[in-house]
Design an enzyme around this catalytic site. Structure first.
Site, PDB file in Angstrom:
ATOM      1  N   SER A   1       5.060   8.444  -1.375  1.00  0.00           N
ATOM      2  CA  SER A   1       5.377   8.252   0.030  1.00  0.00           C
ATOM      3  C   SER A   1       4.075   8.127   0.826  1.00  0.00           C
ATOM      4  O   SER A   1       3.310   7.197   0.611  1.00  0.00           O
ATOM      5  CB  SER A   1       6.250   9.414   0.527  1.00  0.00           C
TER       6      SER A   1
ATOM      7  N   HIS B   1      14.302   7.688  -2.495  1.00  0.00           N
ATOM      8  CA  HIS B   1      12.939   8.136  -2.238  1.00  0.00           C
ATOM      9  C   HIS B   1      12.526   9.282  -3.158  1.00  0.00           C
ATOM     10  O   HIS B   1      11.359   9.650  -3.201  1.00  0.00           O
ATOM     11  CB  HIS B   1      12.812   8.562  -0.774  1.00  0.00           C
TER      12      HIS B   1
END
Length: 708
Positions: A558, A678
């Site tokens: 991320s 994610h």
């Protein structure tokens, strides 16, 4: 737009045979449009891979298919890949028991995975020494384990339990309701919820959601107008009552909180600044909203409400945070009463328990636990085993307190805390067959960054390690969004350690390790401090002969993926392998997708000013890939098709540009997972697959054959 050139599997296999020899791969041609540019107050930026932002376009889907075929064929050529998969499977095959928590029905609940279940099962039992019974098994909600349980909230009378799920790793949530005693599922079903809990009041609950997104754009379009609704049990979602929205600020998040007394409804708003606003209304007496704090300039987190007194944790005039009391009849800041002042350590959490306040603090990136009386008088520090991280389970009306402790080499151990004596009693110790934590050591070091700032870093490795410059190092960092990296346990990391590797975890600026000042030192026009801290960590490891560039791998996810991408562009000579995972790679356009706009408080935006646009462009991973023959490390990019937080377009465009640039012959590959997001709620089977590929790629490119 150029047509994509697809290769046959035979051609791919021929190309990747003998993949360890660094023979340059031939990559699939990506959809592109060389005419696309953006003008940022005079700064003209080309964006030839803009077509890849359309993740459902046929050309993009064909490119994804070709890229995955190339990556898979490369990995198939690594002879020990299946051996690594087996070892990772064995390492993950142990019983994992979560922290006990007591619920409104008086029973004890906990999550447990008996080994390799894709999702942990929620159990309950009547008493501490009782036998647990299955309360909710997420593995039954899908055939492939890709439905994850994100939370459960019980009504204050214990009658109902709302539980929240996500599908395929998406941030989109659905809420279901069950009868707590029988476990029977009710007809209630909430869709398109996001970043929410279920706050019970009366015969229903409050939740946050967005308007239903455009079909086909559920995982890419910007999310706007976060609303709070009240749902009454037994009614359809279409009848839910809109309780709060802010149409003038469509990019704000809104969250509801109702104390157990059900007297008040609190609403926080965030997404614009570094903190959150706070307002409330009286649910019993009615009346208008009362604003406690209108800005989002600092954090103000509700801890407890008792009558007309609220306890909050805040960094208002206290970058290391403090605990304050607010009179809800007179809530202006000048009337707040300080209970626990800020200190050298950062306050992370406050937990009312049996007439006491348990305060979790962080000092030098490791957790500590203290016990205070209600007036803020320190009673004692609770002794913890070593460097580590804790989780706390407590209730203000109960003397029963449980906490968990983990370190880099110790899986979860659970303790019961006696509030009267401060003594901790071990009630559960997780054990892994064939792993002895005494064979390993963790040391904490402090190294100077490029501007002289001292940065902490943990190093974990086998005892007896020789500093000869030839040890494989896995350097991990994050450095953003006020998130701290404290010690944690991962069975997947054991594979690296048992093969003589060093795991290095560094605490970069941008995190919360030293409070808000440390955070701000790694944001906006200070963001390059984060990259310099990471580079300095690598230089420290090399200069102190832990390793050398030929054995050094960097990884981050991320915001950490951004870190890896930017750092490789700045110092490609320092690293042999780089693994940017689900990274933010296009700093010029990140705010245009899903919730990307929410990151502007840390990054700034390209449309803020010419200065900000220039600064973002100067380090944006996508825009700074060299194309002059500079030798880059081997790079494996990872992303997923259901990542609606950092959309896969970031990784798509970065990988396409990387593959089209002249950066040497080391492989530049992308791994695109399906039915994954994610990272949250990922099934264990997918986690094992991913780490199998990551470790295979690393070992193959540093020239180290893992042990049998």
């Amino acid at each position: 737009m150029k047509n994509i050139k697809l290769m046959s599997m035979a051609a791919i296999l021929a190309m990747t045979a003998g993949c360890g020899s660094q023979q340059k791969l031939e990559y699939p041609a990506a959809p592109m449009d060389e005419s696309v540019t953006d003008n940022y107050e005079g700064l003209v930026v080309a964006d030839p891979y803009r077509p890849l932002e359309n993740d459902t376009a046929p050309a993009t889907l064909e490119w994804v298919k070709a890229e995955n075929a190339l990556t898979e064929s490369y990995l198939q050529g690594i002879p020990y890949r299946e051996k690594l998969r087996k070892r990772l499977t064995d390492l993950n095959n142990y019983k994992k028991t979560g922290l006990l928590f007591k619920e409104k029905d008086g029973k004890y609940y906990y999550f447990e995975n008996d080994g390799l279940k894709n999702q942990s099962v929620l159990y309950r039992k009547d008493k501490l020494d009782g036998e647990g019974q299955v309360f909710l098994d997420p593995n039954t909600l899908s055939e492939d384990g890709t439905v994850a349980l994100q939370g459960m909230m019980m009504s204050n009378d214990g009658k109902y339990t709302a539980y929240i799920i996500s599908r395929s790793g998406s941030d989109w949530n659905e809420i279901f309701v069950m009868d707590t005693e029988s476990g029977d599922l009710l007809d209630d079903h909430i869709e398109w919820a996001k970043f929410t809990g279920a706050q019970w009041q009366g015969n229903g609950f409050y939740y946050s959601s967005y308007p239903k997104p455009e079909k086909g754009k559920e995982f890419s379009n910007a999310n706007e107008n976060h609303q709070i609704y009240y749902h009454t049990i037994g009614t359809p979602q279409s009848e839910d009552k809109l309780v709060y929205e802010d149409k003038e600020n469509p990019l704000h998040f809104h969250s509801a909180y109702v104390p157990e007394s059900e007297d008040y409804l609190f609403v926080t708003a965030s997404g614009e600044g570094n903190g959150n606003s706070l307002m409330f209304k009286n649910l019993k007496n009615g009346g208008d909203w009362k604003v406690i704090e209108p800005s989002q300039d600092y954090d103000i987190n509700l801890i407890d409400v008792d009558g007309n007194k609220a306890i909050v944790m805040t960094d208002f005039n206290a970058p290391n945070k403090r605990v304050m009391q607010i009179d809800l009849n007179n809530p202006r800041k000048e009337n707040w009463k300080e209970i626990i002042p800020q200190g050298e350590a950062v306050i992370k959490g406050v937990y009312p328990a049996g007439g006491r306040l348990l305060v979790q603090m962080e000092k030098d990136a490791s957790d500590k636990l203290f016990e205070y009386d209600p007036d803020g008088l320190l009673i004692r520090e609770v002794t913890l085993p070593s460097y580590g991280s804790i989780g706390i389970s407590a209730d203000k009306d109960s003397d029963e307190v449980f906490y968990s402790f983990v370190s880099f080499t110790s899986p979860s151990s659970q303790y019961a805390l006696d509030l009267k004596t401060g003594e901790s009693t071990l009630i559960h110790q997780t054990e892994l067959a064939g792993f002895n934590p005494d064979d390993y050591v963790t040391e904490k070091v402090f190294y100077p960054s490029s501007d002289g700032t001292k940065v902490p870093m943990f190093l974990t490795y086998k005892k007896g390690l020789e500093k000869n410059g030839q040890n494989p190092v896995y350097l991990y960092g994050y450095g953003g969004f006020n998130i701290s990296l404290t010690p944690g346990f991962s069975p997947n990391r054991l594979l690296w350690l048992e093969n003589g590797g060093i795991y290095a975890q560094t605490n970069l600026r941008g995190g919360s390790e030293y409070g808000e000042e440390w955070h701000q030192a790694g944001t906006k026009l200070n963001k390059k401090n984060v990259f310099n801290d990471f580079i300095s960590a690598a230089e420290y490891l090399i200069s102190n002969e832990y390793t050398s560039p030929d054995y050094l791998t960097i990884e981050g996810g991320s915001n950490g993926g951004l870190l890896v991408g930017a750092t490789v562009n700045m110092r490609p000579d320092l690293f042999k392998v780089a693994i940017p995972r689900v990274g933010v790679m296009d700093m010029m356009r990140y705010h245009l997708f899903t919730i990307g706009w929410n990151w502007a408080s840390d990054y700034g935006r390209s449309d803020d000013s010419a200065e900000m646009a220039e600064y973002l462009y100067s380090y944006s991973p996508l825009h700074n890939i060299k194309n002059d023959g500079t030798v880059y490390p081997a790079i494996l990019v990872t992303t997923a098709d259901h990542d609606d937080r950092v959309v896969p377009a970031h990784s798509f465009k970065y990988a396409a540009q990387l593959q089209a640039s002249d950066t040497g012959d080391a492989p530049k590959l992308i791994r695109i997972d399906s039915k994954a997001g994610h990272g949250g709620g990922k099934p264990i089977s997918k986690v094992i697959d991913e780490y199998t590929d990551i470790y295979s790629f690393i070992f193959n490119n540093i020239g180290v054959t893992p042990q049998e």
